[in-house]
Scaffold this active site. Structure first.
Site, PDB file in Angstrom:
ATOM      1  N   MET A  63       0.832  -1.206   0.000  1.00  0.00           N
ATOM      2  CA  MET A  63       0.000   0.000   0.000  1.00  0.00           C
ATOM      3  C   MET A  63       0.859   1.246   0.000  1.00  0.00           C
ATOM      4  SD  MET A  63      -1.364   0.406   3.894  1.00  0.00           S
ATOM      5  CE  MET A  63      -1.879   2.070   3.532  1.00  0.00           C
ATOM      6  N   CYS A  64       0.274   2.330  -0.505  1.00  0.00           N
ATOM      7  CA  CYS A  64       0.926   3.638  -0.478  1.00  0.00           C
ATOM      8  C   CYS A  64      -0.173   4.695  -0.343  1.00  0.00           C
ATOM      9  CB  CYS A  64       1.780   3.849  -1.738  1.00  0.00           C
ATOM     10  SG  CYS A  64       0.841   3.918  -3.267  1.00  0.00           S
ATOM     11  N   ARG A  65       0.039   5.868  -0.861  1.00  0.00           N
ATOM     12  CA  ARG A  65      -0.955   6.934  -0.748  1.00  0.00           C
ATOM     13  C   ARG A  65      -2.158   6.671  -1.654  1.00  0.00           C
ATOM     14  NH1 ARG A  65      -1.998  11.697  -3.525  1.00  0.00           N
ATOM     15  NH2 ARG A  65      -2.988  13.302  -2.253  1.00  0.00           N
TER      16      ARG A  65
END
Length: 103
Positions: A63-65
């Site tokens: 996951m990231c932004r």
């Protein structure tokens, strides 16, 4: 690209399923908001490859932004032979939106 959405991820977390959640954002982003994943910034993924090898055949959710950086991390890990790597569609932004909708 194999993806998982925020509701699917929430279900996995609620059921305490066995998988590895890796957050590839930068430390300052992680400090602002996180859901408990292991922080390994995208630029450091290659340096952690030996550590990640033990999970090569286990499920990993990245996951990231918004899903872009974690998509790049996913491609890298798949090229290294990881078979069960999923990208969180929409990233932490989608997670926060889901939480707002639920409250």
């Amino acid at each position: 690209m194999e993806e998982i959405n925020v509701k699917e991820l929430k279900g996995k977390l609620d059921r305490k399923e066995s998988f590895h959640l890796i957050d590839v954002r930068e430390p300052f982003e992680y400090e602002e908001a996180n859901i408990g994943g292991q922080l390994i910034p995208l630029g450091d993924i290659a340096d952690h490859l030996e550590e990640l090898e033990k999970w090569k055949d286990e499920e990993i959710v990245l996951m990231c932004r918004s899903g872009a950086r974690s998509g790049n991390a996913q491609k890298f890990l798949q090229a290294e032979g990881f078979s069960k790597v999923y990208n969180l569609k929409g990233g932490i932004l989608a997670w926060q939106e889901m939480e707002e909708d639920e409250s």
